[in-house]
Write a protein that holds these residues in place. Structure first.
Motif, PDB file in Angstrom:
ATOM      1  N   ARG A  61      -7.078  -9.637  -4.232  1.00 32.40           N
ATOM      2  CA  ARG A  61      -7.361  -8.549  -3.288  1.00 32.40           C
ATOM      3  C   ARG A  61      -7.939  -7.331  -4.002  1.00 32.40           C
ATOM      4  NH1 ARG A  61      -3.270  -8.399   1.484  1.00 32.40           N
ATOM      5  NH2 ARG A  61      -3.029  -6.212   0.910  1.00 32.40           N
ATOM      6  N   ARG A  65     -11.543  -5.711  -3.136  1.00 36.14           N
ATOM      7  CA  ARG A  65     -11.580  -4.386  -2.497  1.00 36.14           C
ATOM      8  C   ARG A  65     -12.053  -3.270  -3.426  1.00 36.14           C
ATOM      9  NH1 ARG A  65      -6.198  -4.619   1.396  1.00 36.14           N
ATOM     10  NH2 ARG A  65      -6.572  -6.760   2.083  1.00 36.14           N
ATOM     11  N   VAL A  80      -5.978   2.939  -1.188  1.00 34.59           N
ATOM     12  CA  VAL A  80      -6.686   1.655  -1.072  1.00 34.59           C
ATOM     13  C   VAL A  80      -6.201   0.706  -2.166  1.00 34.59           C
ATOM     14  CG1 VAL A  80      -8.950   0.529  -1.217  1.00 34.59           C
ATOM     15  CG2 VAL A  80      -8.705   2.702   0.009  1.00 34.59           C
ATOM     16  N   ALA A  84      -4.171  -2.818  -1.743  1.00 38.80           N
ATOM     17  CA  ALA A  84      -4.741  -4.050  -2.312  1.00 38.80           C
ATOM     18  C   ALA A  84      -3.689  -4.828  -3.098  1.00 38.80           C
ATOM     19  CB  ALA A  84      -5.936  -3.702  -3.206  1.00 38.80           C
TER      20      ALA A  84
END
Ligand code: SF4
Length: 224
Positions: A61, A65, A80, A84
């Protein structure tokens, strides 16, 4: 328990090689290897206090991302990044560590510092970052730098205690005991074999002693 396992490290290693399989895709270090040393180190941090499956998912992830370079991580939005890596648990703490690592690395010339810095200097640098401890450093040094150190994860610790090789919770003592037992040239392979052995036979709860290939030599073997 006063006895020790009644086989030498070479024979134990041979039995482990014949008994357990080290599946590349089950180790976050192996999964991250192709992405470079920074990705490997991030993967090891993600694997703290969780299993490799969760760490691999968090790493995937993070790659999708944000990216797995110090440059991308250093300028990432913290929320963020936290989201993730959430599958790895302790995600706020780990996000803080990964961002600090990225920024400090950039101040030292970037990712190449991880492969070019003298080993002891690198150990000191990594130790100075909150959230990076001796096990994380040893896994990295053994996997990426080829340093003959024995990284003691939760499986290795448990097994070494059951075998009577260590009697304390002291990380460095356990690491040195396992290094002596298996030999420096076998440290990385034995580290991975012990993890695989701990997952399949010598589990934390309900070890499979009756099926274990080392039961005849192990002082902690449970009777049938
Ligand atoms: S006999 Fe039991 S305690 Fe000993 S190594 Fe095997 S599974 Fe672990």
């Amino acid at each position: 328990m006063s006895e020790k396992i009644t086989l030498d490290g070479g024979k134990v290693l041979a039995i482990l090689r014949n008994t357990v399989r080290v599946e590349r895709e089950q180790f976050v270090v192996s999964v991250a290897e192709d992405e470079g040393p920074f990705a490997v180190l991030v993967g090891i941090i993600l694997s703290q206090n969780t299993n490799d499956k969760n760490a691999i998912e968090a790493l995937r992830r993070l790659r999708e991302r944000i990216g797995l370079t110090p440059e991308a991580i250093a300028k990432a939005n913290v929320e963020v990044l936290e989201e993730a890596i959430r599958p790895a648990g302790l995600y706020k703490q780990k996000a803080h560590t990964i961002i600090a690592l990225a920024r400090e690395l950039l101040a030292r010339g970037g990712e190449s510092y991880l492969v070019e810095a003298p080993v002891e200097e690198l150990r000191d640098f990594l130790s100075s970052i909150r959230g990076i401890g001796p096990k994380t450093i040893d896994v990295f040094l053994a996997s990426v730098r080829g340093v003959p150190v024995f990284a003691v994860d939760t499986h290795a610790f448990r097994i070494a205690k059951r075998w009577g090789l260590v009697r304390t919770r002291n990380y460095r003592e356990a690491s040195e005991a396992l290094l002596r037992f298996f030999g420096p040239e076998n440290a990385l392979e034995a580290h991975r074999l012990l993890i695989a052995f701990g997952r399949s036979y010598c589990k934390a709860k309900n070890p499979r002693c009756t099926e274990c290939p080392l039961a005849a030599y192990c002082p902690s073997a449970r009777p049938e």
